[in-house]
Each structure stands twice: as C-alpha cells, then as structure tokens.
Motif scaffolding. Structure first.
Motif, short mmCIF file in Angstrom:
data_model
loop_
_atom_site.label_atom_id
_atom_site.label_comp_id
_atom_site.label_asym_id
_atom_site.label_seq_id
_atom_site.Cartn_x
_atom_site.Cartn_y
_atom_site.Cartn_z
N ALA A 1 0.83 -1.19 0.00
CA ALA A 1 0.00 0.00 0.00
C ALA A 1 0.88 1.26 0.00
O ALA A 1 0.38 2.36 -0.19
CB ALA A 1 -0.91 0.01 1.23
N ARG B 1 -10.89 -0.54 -2.95
CA ARG B 1 -11.10 -1.59 -1.96
C ARG B 1 -12.29 -1.25 -1.09
O ARG B 1 -12.68 -0.09 -0.96
CB ARG B 1 -9.83 -1.74 -1.11
N LYS C 1 -14.80 -0.51 2.05
CA LYS C 1 -14.75 0.28 3.29
C LYS C 1 -13.72 1.41 3.23
O LYS C 1 -13.15 1.79 4.24
CB LYS C 1 -14.47 -0.62 4.49
N GLY C 2 -13.41 1.89 2.05
CA GLY C 2 -12.51 3.03 1.92
C GLY C 2 -11.04 2.73 2.22
O GLY C 2 -10.26 3.65 2.42
N GLU C 3 -10.68 1.46 2.28
CA GLU C 3 -9.29 1.12 2.53
C GLU C 3 -8.44 1.60 1.36
O GLU C 3 -8.89 1.70 0.23
CB GLU C 3 -9.13 -0.40 2.68
N CYS C 4 -7.16 1.90 1.65
CA CYS C 4 -6.29 2.39 0.60
C CYS C 4 -6.06 1.30 -0.44
O CYS C 4 -6.11 0.11 -0.14
CB CYS C 4 -4.96 2.88 1.17
N SER C 5 -5.84 1.72 -1.67
CA SER C 5 -5.62 0.75 -2.74
C SER C 5 -4.23 0.13 -2.57
O SER C 5 -3.34 0.69 -1.95
CB SER C 5 -5.75 1.41 -4.11
#
Length: 102
Positions: free
Chosen positions: A29, A53, A55-59
């Motif tokens: 990441a 991704r 729930k707003g998780e970083c790509s």
C-alpha cells in the motif's frame, strides 16, 4: 527511510527467487514502493493493482517480478545488464559442495 534499501532488498529477493525457479509477486500500500515498481523495468504491474477496496481502505499496488525476461520468454540483454548493475549476487565459496547439517 528514503535510501531505497527496501526497494533494493525486494529486487534482490525477487531476483534470487527467479534464479531458484520461483515466481515473486509483491503487494504494497506504500506509494513509494508501488511507484518504484511502476517505474522499474523489472516489475510488471498487475491488472488488479490500485483497484478500489471495500470500506474506503487504501488501494494496493500489485506487481510481479519479470527481471530481464520479455513476455515471450526471451532475455532482454539491456535489462539484464541493468539488473546486474543493481543486483550483485555472488556465488559463495564451496557452493558446489554438499552442505552437511549436524
């Protein structure tokens, strides 16, 4: 941080895995590592890289090591020269002898 040790270490490990007949894939990441691999001639960015991704998780950046091998399986001599400038793996003394474990 900022010395490029992490990227160099990943290149060394990936090159060693290739020499052992293994495939090396990387996912990170971290934008510096991912950006390096995007620019490097030794890594191929996978189609799944930088996808949104849940729930707003970083790509995640996702790459596979190609080293100096072209997609058709042939060796790219210029990339091989550049790779050997970057990665120096020496054969240890007595590498041709069997190793005995006690």
């Amino acid at each position: 941080q900022g010395l490029g040790v992490g990227s160099l270490m990943a290149d060394v490990v990936a090159d060693l895995c290739e020499r052992l007949g293994l495939v090396f894939q990387s996912a990170t990441a971290h934008p510096t590592y991912g950006g390096y691999r995007n620019r490097s001639p030794f890594w191929l960015e996978l189609p799944t890289s930088q996808q949104p991704r849940p729930k707003g998780e970083c790509s995640m950046f996702q790459h596979i090591w190609t080293g100096a091998i072209r997609p058709d399986g042939s060796l790219d001599a210029e990339r091989e020269r550049l790779l050997r400038q970057r990665v120096h793996l020496a054969t240890p003394p007595n590498a041709d002898q069997d190793i005995a474990f006690a």
